[in-house]
Design a protein around this motif. Structure first.
Motif, PDB file in Angstrom:
ATOM      1  N   CYS A 244      -4.440  -1.837   8.239  1.00  0.00           N
ATOM      2  CA  CYS A 244      -4.693  -0.814   7.216  1.00  0.00           C
ATOM      3  C   CYS A 244      -6.195  -0.734   6.949  1.00  0.00           C
ATOM      4  O   CYS A 244      -6.849  -1.762   6.762  1.00  0.00           O
ATOM      5  CB  CYS A 244      -3.944  -1.172   5.932  1.00  0.00           C
ATOM      6  SG  CYS A 244      -4.169  -0.004   4.582  1.00  0.00           S
TER       7      CYS A 244
ATOM      8  N   GLY B  84       3.018   4.119   8.383  1.00  0.00           N
ATOM      9  CA  GLY B  84       1.888   3.252   8.081  1.00  0.00           C
ATOM     10  C   GLY B  84       2.326   1.903   7.516  1.00  0.00           C
ATOM     11  O   GLY B  84       3.284   1.819   6.744  1.00  0.00           O
TER      12      GLY B  84
ATOM     13  N   LYS C 242       0.868  -1.177   0.000  1.00  0.00           N
ATOM     14  CA  LYS C 242       0.000   0.000   0.000  1.00  0.00           C
ATOM     15  C   LYS C 242       0.902   1.224   0.000  1.00  0.00           C
ATOM     16  O   LYS C 242       1.347   1.700   1.043  1.00  0.00           O
ATOM     17  CB  LYS C 242      -0.913   0.000   1.230  1.00  0.00           C
ATOM     18  CG  LYS C 242      -1.886  -1.163   1.276  1.00  0.00           C
ATOM     19  CD  LYS C 242      -2.856  -1.163   0.100  1.00  0.00           C
ATOM     20  CE  LYS C 242      -3.831  -0.023   0.173  1.00  0.00           C
ATOM     21  NZ  LYS C 242      -4.856  -0.114  -0.909  1.00  0.00           N
TER      22      LYS C 242
ATOM     23  N   ARG D 251       0.166   5.839   1.854  1.00  0.00           N
ATOM     24  CA  ARG D 251      -0.210   5.865   3.268  1.00  0.00           C
ATOM     25  C   ARG D 251      -0.180   7.305   3.776  1.00  0.00           C
ATOM     26  O   ARG D 251       0.530   8.158   3.259  1.00  0.00           O
ATOM     27  CB  ARG D 251       0.753   5.032   4.125  1.00  0.00           C
ATOM     28  CG  ARG D 251       1.048   3.631   3.663  1.00  0.00           C
ATOM     29  CD  ARG D 251      -0.164   2.806   3.247  1.00  0.00           C
ATOM     30  NE  ARG D 251      -1.229   2.787   4.215  1.00  0.00           N
ATOM     31  CZ  ARG D 251      -2.528   2.799   3.874  1.00  0.00           C
ATOM     32  NH1 ARG D 251      -2.888   2.839   2.623  1.00  0.00           N
ATOM     33  NH2 ARG D 251      -3.455   2.778   4.794  1.00  0.00           N
TER      34      ARG D 251
ATOM     35  N   SER E  97      -3.425   8.340   9.911  1.00  0.00           N
ATOM     36  CA  SER E  97      -4.149   7.313   9.160  1.00  0.00           C
ATOM     37  C   SER E  97      -5.543   7.820   8.829  1.00  0.00           C
ATOM     38  O   SER E  97      -5.992   8.839   9.379  1.00  0.00           O
ATOM     39  CB  SER E  97      -4.246   6.000   9.952  1.00  0.00           C
ATOM     40  OG  SER E  97      -4.995   6.194  11.130  1.00  0.00           O
TER      41      SER E  97
END
Length: 280
Positions: free
Chosen positions: A253, A74, A66, A69, A217
């Motif tokens: 996540c 993250g 991913k 972030r 986040s």
């Protein structure tokens, strides 16, 4: 970098899968990111069981990286080498086709060896080199509509993939930016994007995301996932994308906007009933 499109050869397995997606409602489901092989495999098996019980086609989704972030701290996943090995094993053990994100052109051919569908993240949906590389892989390409893009602009995005000779594309709605840290979904998007001749998908979990709302986040509110999924089916969506997790509050996540895995079977049965009514 060479940006001209070369003609892709659509593989027979990919063409068969694309034909099924065009003919029958489907779901794309799985944890946002690969946290462990066991968690991903067990989730894939649960997704298959729930989809089979509802009479729906299913694709397992998870990301090996991913890249986008909110914070450098993250969790991003196991990386391409290990992650693609896991996805290939999950495809074999679950019997489900698999989809994963790619972020750079060089990843397209690498990921195509392990998965059935390449996904273009929303923030990268206009990256020409990435779209051409995905198309040249000969795999199905799912492009998420950027939060900054109108649905009618997706025609040009899909044309970039198709310019490679690969016509196997999906267009996914995931909401549009509405001020800071919020998204809204325009249900007209499904009718508009269907005019481009590709199946359209509703990303019901990212649509309830609150981007960057938690500082390091993103936040979200999974309570609204079922309502958006049902509304999208009624509005003409051919498929529904839902990130799901056995313990979303502990997910590494996108936990706040992920559907709890235990809620998936009931929701899929409801969506299957809606599809039956709407398509009749």
């Amino acid at each position: 970098m060479e940006l001209c499109a070369t003609k892709a050869a659509e593989s027979a397995p990919a063409a068969d899968l694309y034909a099924r997606l065009r003919a029958r409602p489907f779901i794309i489901a799985g944890p946002c990111v690969l946290e462990s092989f066991a968690l991903a495999r067990d989730t894939a098996l649960a997704v298959r069981e729930a989809a089979d019980a509802a009479g729906l086609s299913a694709i397992f989704k998870s990301s090996y990286d991913k890249a986008n972030r909110s914070s450098v701290r993250g969790f991003r996943g196991p990386g391409a080498r290990r992650g693609l090995e896991w996805l290939a094993r999950i495809r074999e053990e679950s019997g489900l086709p698999v989809i994963t994100d790619i972020h750079e052109p060089a990843e397209a051919s690498l990921a195509a060896e392990a998965v059935d569908v390449l996904q273009i993240p929303a923030f990268l949906c206009r990256q020409t080199a990435l779209l051409l590389a995905a198309g040249q892989s000969g795999k199905i390409v799912n492009v998420k509509k950027g939060q900054f893009l109108s649905p009618w602009e997706m025609g040009g995005v899909l044309d970039k993939v198709r310019s490679t000779g690969n016509s196997m594309v999906l267009a996914t709605e995931r909401g549009s930016s509405f001020g800071y840290n919020n998204l809204v979904v325009d249900m007209r998007s499904f009718a508009i994007m269907r005019e481009f001749g590709a199946p359209v998908v509703m990303d019901a979990t990212h649509a309830v995301q609150l981007p960057g709302a938690l500082g390091e986040s993103s936040g979200g509110d999974r309570r609204h996932v079922p309502a958006l999924a049902k509304a999208a089916v009624a509005a003409g969506a051919d498929g529904v994308f839902m990130e799901c997790h056995p313990s979303p509050d502990k997910a590494l996540c996108d936990g706040p906007n992920s559907l709890h895995l235990r809620d998936l079977p009931g929701l899929l049965k409801t969506l299957a009933s809606l599809w039956e009514v709407c398509r009749a």
